[in-house]
Design an enzyme around this catalytic site. Structure first.
Site, PDB file in Angstrom:
ATOM      1  N   ARG A  26     -11.022  15.446 -40.093  1.00  0.00           N
ATOM      2  CA  ARG A  26     -12.065  14.458 -39.735  1.00  0.00           C
ATOM      3  C   ARG A  26     -13.396  15.073 -40.076  1.00  0.00           C
ATOM      4  O   ARG A  26     -13.863  16.020 -39.460  1.00  0.00           O
ATOM      5  CB  ARG A  26     -11.988  14.144 -38.240  1.00  0.00           C
ATOM      6  N   GLY A  27     -14.045  14.547 -41.115  1.00  0.00           N
ATOM      7  CA  GLY A  27     -15.239  15.170 -41.667  1.00  0.00           C
ATOM      8  C   GLY A  27     -16.353  15.395 -40.675  1.00  0.00           C
ATOM      9  O   GLY A  27     -16.970  16.466 -40.623  1.00  0.00           O
ATOM     10  N   GLU A  28     -16.652  14.407 -39.858  1.00  0.00           N
ATOM     11  CA  GLU A  28     -17.771  14.515 -38.928  1.00  0.00           C
ATOM     12  C   GLU A  28     -17.518  15.594 -37.881  1.00  0.00           C
ATOM     13  O   GLU A  28     -18.459  16.159 -37.330  1.00  0.00           O
ATOM     14  CB  GLU A  28     -17.996  13.164 -38.240  1.00  0.00           C
ATOM     15  N   ASP A  29     -16.250  15.894 -37.601  1.00  0.00           N
ATOM     16  CA  ASP A  29     -15.929  16.889 -36.564  1.00  0.00           C
ATOM     17  C   ASP A  29     -16.041  18.323 -37.078  1.00  0.00           C
ATOM     18  O   ASP A  29     -16.613  19.196 -36.408  1.00  0.00           O
ATOM     19  CB  ASP A  29     -14.502  16.675 -36.052  1.00  0.00           C
ATOM     20  N   THR A  30     -15.445  18.580 -38.257  1.00  0.00           N
ATOM     21  CA  THR A  30     -15.227  19.992 -38.632  1.00  0.00           C
ATOM     22  C   THR A  30     -15.674  20.355 -40.043  1.00  0.00           C
ATOM     23  O   THR A  30     -15.525  21.504 -40.447  1.00  0.00           O
ATOM     24  CB  THR A  30     -13.722  20.328 -38.530  1.00  0.00           C
ATOM     25  N   ARG A  31     -16.218  19.368 -40.832  1.00  0.00           N
ATOM     26  CA  ARG A  31     -16.497  19.659 -42.237  1.00  0.00           C
ATOM     27  C   ARG A  31     -17.393  20.869 -42.420  1.00  0.00           C
ATOM     28  O   ARG A  31     -17.122  21.745 -43.249  1.00  0.00           O
ATOM     29  CB  ARG A  31     -17.144  18.441 -42.895  1.00  0.00           C
ATOM     30  N   GLY A  58     -14.055   2.569 -46.360  1.00  0.00           N
ATOM     31  CA  GLY A  58     -13.019   1.640 -45.952  1.00  0.00           C
ATOM     32  C   GLY A  58     -11.945   2.312 -45.123  1.00  0.00           C
ATOM     33  O   GLY A  58     -11.996   3.492 -44.818  1.00  0.00           O
ATOM     34  N   GLU A  92      -3.911   8.909 -43.947  1.00  0.00           N
ATOM     35  CA  GLU A  92      -3.582  10.171 -44.636  1.00  0.00           C
ATOM     36  C   GLU A  92      -2.366  10.820 -43.990  1.00  0.00           C
ATOM     37  O   GLU A  92      -1.450  11.298 -44.671  1.00  0.00           O
ATOM     38  CB  GLU A  92      -4.765  11.157 -44.548  1.00  0.00           C
TER      39      GLU A  92
END
Length: 1105
Positions: A26-31, A58, A92
């Site tokens: 999840r990009g916003e959490d751990t990117r 999307g 995913e």
């Protein structure tokens, strides 16, 4: 969408797909935190995919992302606090789990700051996310359920939890290590199948590296140029480097050091290991070096050529982290001494089948020759002699060429070597100093003829050292350097060999000294060129070596001054091997007026003159070899021969005189075999202070050989076939071997029997010899004779044998074959407790044998038809079993025990027997098996000689071993029984490797060699039998008892065993033989196999008294 992909150079070895690892997160959490660090660590090891787009577009994942998941071997799913809030992430995850199910993709969940139970049960933030999804997808309950099922399934997989770690870097390090292990297990490294012959080498070297142990290990791959060292190192590196924090493959150290300098190469090594720019300054600062010392490194240093290069690149083991590995490839074994505790692996040549396969892959694109090219391919691989680079170069060179072009190219190679192969090999020659280069070229020149003439690729190291030292070449040191640089090989301590390609390389180097004018080259060995130089007097002072096989050209007529201008000639070798009906010769119609006084080696077969000129100076000569010559004498008068060590004049049938050797203080060998006109020797021979060997075999006219000179050095004296010799008295403190076979002597002086070092005495065919027994009996001065051959001595009888046995107590081998008047052996043979071999073949009057020593391992009595042999066979069989049991802890490469006696039946003690030439033994235990005893019935009329009975062992129908058995000599006038005990510990391991499980399924086939038909046949084999022998000490392990032999068996000494009356031995074979079976194969007419074979019962512990 921008995508990121990290790659490691090692991954290609296991990467069957585009990516090794896909990271779902999840990009916003751990990117920008955890996932970026995980990606950075993972991408250094394997090819790693991460979706680097900042925004998810999307709900549905893109086709490109789906493809990336499908093209990955493993997926890491980073479950974070808000992972479930992303429909993109959940889709995913469904795709990842589908790939797990359909493709076996590895899935590793990572729980980052989230409880796994929240993921598994969709509670906490995951429950909140699904509450929102249920509102948004209230009409798509199936989608919601699929997401829930996916989260539950993923959370139930073995994974990693951040709450178990205080330090995030440790957390990431363990995840990376786990992923690598699972990738390696799931996709094990497979050696490139096109790299023919490398698989076994790969496994051997990998085992030597002991990956996983914490010590620092260094392994050197050593061998000649082109042998495959770099290829092997690359395979090891590709497979193993991902298991190390730092790794570097430093290729072409020799070339790079020359081109860029040593400092630049060292800087490249450290900057690669530390992942710095190549031009980065201060790469060896304490901070950087401490990094290396704290982490594992994998280093390959390819083609290290000099000690300076090795010293420059050597990193002290203390500076490398625990578990580090260093591989060096080199042509020079001395390089290895620069590295701490360096283990050496010699990379060997390919065998014939591997060579053919590799060559054909390059020449034809397939593993076998095309039809019509079989013989041409065989010639080509014969030229390469197992060198992979040469095979590949020639294969590629011949590809698409016609047969005519192949023929032409192969002929060309005899004169002009392939340029690429030559230059590759010449690098090793260029590293030598001047005298080492001279040694190499001399040896190459010798070998250019040795292999062709004799088919023997080895030559005597001692002789070479003598010759080369006489030329001031410091041979011992120089030969050692050539061995270290793989320019010569040494399979036996005293014999060396040289690869064909290296011979060719040496000859080409010589040719380049003067390409157009052979007379101005240092060494000449091409027959046509030598012929031309000698015939037309083109030789110059440059010529140092001439080697000529005259049978390869034509008759050669030389003038008396043909050698006049070759003032520096060191070696002259003219051989006359008449192959293919070409008995050409060298003629000297005007005599020989001049030879160089620098000659060290003169070898001239069929020398045409009656003597050498007394004006020649042979003061530097080391070896004089003029066999099959016309010589009547060597020269007039006395020559000063300070350096002469060997004289060989064998088969010179006109020789009547041997020169005075008073001025030859270093002579060691004089060989005059078959000089049939020779009547006497010059007494100076026996006074020679270093003479060790004197060969006079076949000198039929020598009637007396007596001297008052007591030799201090003579070790071997051969008078075999000196049929006129009546008187003999030669003594030496060092005599070890003496043959008087076929002489006419009547008695042997007591000094011979008393010789303190004589161990081998041959008196065969001495039909007039009368051994005066009383001189031998109870004589404390009797020597330690171990081998005595009295075969064909018609005067031998029971009486004089009694005195021999009484006097000679150290005998190990006694040959009494064809002693036609021998009717019985004396009882005191029993006292010879060291006797191991006794041959009685063709003693046709022999009627009985006494008790024989228990030490006897080999007994043959071919055609002794008056003997009653059943009890003898039983004694031999019991002794075989006794020795196997009592020596079960003794490790030997090969133990041979044999009995060949008249008889017609397999002894009843054999558990398995048949009236055929083959037999199957089903299901016998592997554990404890120490030997087999074979029995073969040989039929009347067979011609037996030497090793002409063959036993082939099969396991599950596959041949696992073959051995030939010696079985006496002569044509059998009745049926005979052959017993043979075979114990080969190295082959026992091989038998055990053919199949798993605890039992063998073996069969045995016996054949006899038919000389007339030149083939092996079962003809004449009337029956066979087998006993499998199990060692007592190993039996203790089966019973779970103490390993002390005294706890299970009490065996009598050899003397006690032999003293038992009537029964010969008190041992019961049923007791001695630890039977692991109860089966018996009666004969070929039994129909029901189940009836033939009983249930196999493990042996019971028994006490034998």
């Amino acid at each position: 969408m921008e995508q990121m992909m990290g790659a490691s150079s090692s991954s290609s070895a296991i990467s069957l797909k585009l990516f090794d690892v896909f990271i779902s997160f999840r990009g916003e959490d751990t990117r920008k935190k955890f996932t970026s660090h995980l990606y950075n660590a993972m991408s250094k090891k394997v090819i790693t995919f991460i979706d680097d787009s900042e925004l998810e577009k999307g709900d549905e994942i893109s086709l490109s992302l789906i493809k990336s998941i499908e093209e990955s071997h493993a997926s890491i799913v980073v479950f974070s606090k808000d992972y479930a809030s992303s429909k993109w992430c959940l889709n995913e995850l469904i795709k990842i789990l589908q790939c797990k199910k359909d493709q076996g993709q590895i899935v590793i969940p990572v729980f980052y700051e989230v409880d796994p139970s929240h993921v598994r049960n969709q509670i906490g933030t995951y429950g909140q996310a699904f509450a929102k999804h249920e509102r948004d997808l209230k009409h798509n309950k199936d989608k919601l359920q699929k997401w829930k099922n996916a989260l539950t399934e993923a959370a139930n997989l073995a994974g990693w939890h951040s709450q178990n770690y205080r330090i995030e870097s440790n957390f990431i390090e363990d995840i990376v290590e786990d992923v690598l292990k699972k990738l390696n297990r799931s996709h094990p490294f497979k050696v490139n199948k096109e790299l023919v012959g490398i698989e076994k080498k790969y496994e051997e070297t990998k085992s030597l590296l002991k990956i996983g142990s914490n010590d620092v290990r260094t392994l050197a791959l050593w061998g000649m140029g082109g042998i495959g060292k770099t290829t092997l190192a690359k395979d090891l590196y590709a497979q193993l480097c991902s298991q190390f924090e730092h790794h570097c493959f430093l290729e072409n150290v020799r070339e790079e050091s020359t081109r860029c300098g040593l400092n630049a190469v060292r800087n490249k090594l450290f900057s690669t290991l530390l992942e710095l720019r190549v031009d980065a300054p201060y790469v060896e600062t304490p901070i950087f070096m401490r990094r290396l010392a704290c982490e594992k490194s994998f280093i390959v240093l390819d083609d290290v050529a000099t000690l300076e290069q090795a010293e420059n690149l050597n990193i002290d083991n203390q500076c490398l982290g625990q578990g580090s590995r260093v591989i060096i490839t080199t042509r020079d074994k001395q390089i290895c001494s620069q590295f701490d505790e360096c283990e050496i692996y010699e990379v060997k040549e390919l065998d014939h089948d591997e060579s053919l396969q590799l060559f054909c892959l390059k020449a034809f694109g397939e593993k076998r020759p095309k039809v019509g090219y079989e013989y041409l391919s065989k010639r080509a691989i014969g030229y390469c002699r197992g060198n992979p680079l040469a095979l590949k170069v020639l294969g590629a060179h011949f590809r698409t060429k016609s047969k005519e072009a192949w023929e032409s190219e192969l002929e060309k190679l005899k004169k002009i070597p392939n340029g690429r192969i030559h230059e590759m090999l010449k690098l090793s020659f260029d590293d030598l100093d001047r005298t080492q280069q001279d040694i190499f070229l001399d040896i190459a020149c010798f070998f250019s003829l040795i292999g062709e003439l004799y088919g023997d690729r080895e030559t005597c190291r001692d002789h070479l050292v003598c010759l080369l030292d006489a030329c001031n070449f410091f041979a011992t040191s120089g030969i050692g350097v050539l061995l270290d640089k793989s320019l010569i090989t040494c399979l036996d301590p005293n014999f060396i060999d040289m690869h064909d390609l290296l011979i060719e390389m040496g000859l080409e180097i010589i040719k380049q000294e003067s390409p157009k004018d052979p007379g101005r080259r240092s060494r000449l060995s091409d027959p046509e060129e030598v012929y031309d130089v000698l015939k037309y007097n083109k030789g110059t002072e440059v010529v140092e070596v001439i080697i000529l096989d005259i049978s390869a050209v034509a008759n050669l007529y030389l003038s008396s001054d043909s050698f006049k201008w070759m003032t520096n000639l060191r070696y002259l070798k003219i051989t006359n091997i008449a192959f293919e009906g070409k008995p050409y010769s060298v003629y000297l119609p005007d005599g020989l007026g001049w030879l160089s006084d620098k000659l060290r080696y003169l070898h001239w077969d069929a020398f045409p003159l009656e003597s050498l000129s007394s004006t020649f100076c042979f003061g530097r000569l080391v070896i004089l070899n003029m066999c099959n010559s016309k010589l009547k004498k060597l020269w007039d008068g006395i020559q000063k021969l300070d350096n002469l060590k060997i004289i060989k004049l064998d088969d010179s049938i006109d020789l009547i005189e041997v020169p005075d050797l008073s001025w030859a203080p270093n002579i060691e060998v004089v060989s005059l075999s078959n000089c049939v006109s020779l009547c006497r020797l010059h007494p100076s021979i026996f006074a020679a202070p270093k003479l060790t060997t004197l060969y006079l075999e076949g000198c039929e006219n020598i009637e007396s050989l007596k001297t008052n000179i007591h030799s201090k050095s003579l070790q071997s004296l051969d008078l075999t076939g000196c049929s006129s010799l009546v008187e003999f008295l030669v003594t030496s403190d060092e005599m070890v071997w003496l043959s008087l076979s076929g002489t006419a002597i009547h008695e042997l002086a007591s000094s011979i029997w008393h010789n303190s070092k004589l161990v081998h005495l041959v008196l065969s065919k001495c039909k007039k010899l009368n051994i005066v027994g009383k001189k031998l009996s109870n004589d404390p001065r009797m020597g330690p004779l171990k081998i005595l051959d009295l075969s064909g001595c018609t005067q031998i009888n029971t009486s004089n044998l009694w005195y021999i046995f009484d006097g000679l107590r150290s005998l190990k081998e006694l040959d009494l074959r064809k002693c036609c008047n021998l009717e019985a052996l004396p009882d005191n043979i029993l006292n010879n407790s060291m006797l191991e071999m006794l041959h009685l073949d063709e003693c046709r009057k022999l009627k009985s044998l006494p008790k024989l020593p228990a030490s006897l391992r080999e007994l043959t009595a071919v055609n002794c038809t008056y003997l009653y042999t059943d009890s003898i066979q039983r004694s031999m069989l019991e002794n075989m079993l006794h020795r196997q049991h009592t020596n079960s802890g003794y490790i030997s490469n090969y133990v041979h025990e044999l009995s060949v006696l008249p008889g017609a039946h397999v002894p009843g003690e054999f558990d398995f027997h048949k009236t055929e030439a083959s037999i199957a033994i089903p299901h016998i235990p592997k554990f404890g098996l120490s030997a087999f005893i074979f029995c073969v019935i040989l039929s009347e009329g067979l011609n037996v000689n030497y090793e002409n009975v063959r036993c082939t062992i099969y396991e599950h129908g596959k041949e696992v071993h073959q051995c030939n058995v010696r079985c006496g000599s002569g044509t059998l006038i009745s049926d005979h029984v052959l017993l043979n005990c075979w114990c080969d510990n190295s082959k026992s391991v091989e038998l055990g490797s053919e199949s798993g499980g605890d039992h063998y399924n073996l069969s045995f086939e016996f054949k006899h060699y038919v000389y007339e038909e030149k083939l092996w046949s079962t003809k004449g084999i009337k029956g066979c039998g087998v006993i499998s022998v199990y060692g007592l000490e190993l039996k203790l392990g089966m019973d779970g008892k103490n390993s002390s032999r005294d706890d299970i068996i009490e065996l009598q000494s050899n003397d006690q065993v032999s003293d038992e009356s009537d029964q010969h031995l008190k041992f019961d074979i049923d007791e001695l033989q630890h039977r692991a079976f109860g089966a018996e194969v009666r004969g070929s007419d039994d129909k029901n196999e189940d009836d033939q074979q009983q249930l196999l019962i493990p042996p019971k512990k028994r006490r034998i008294t």
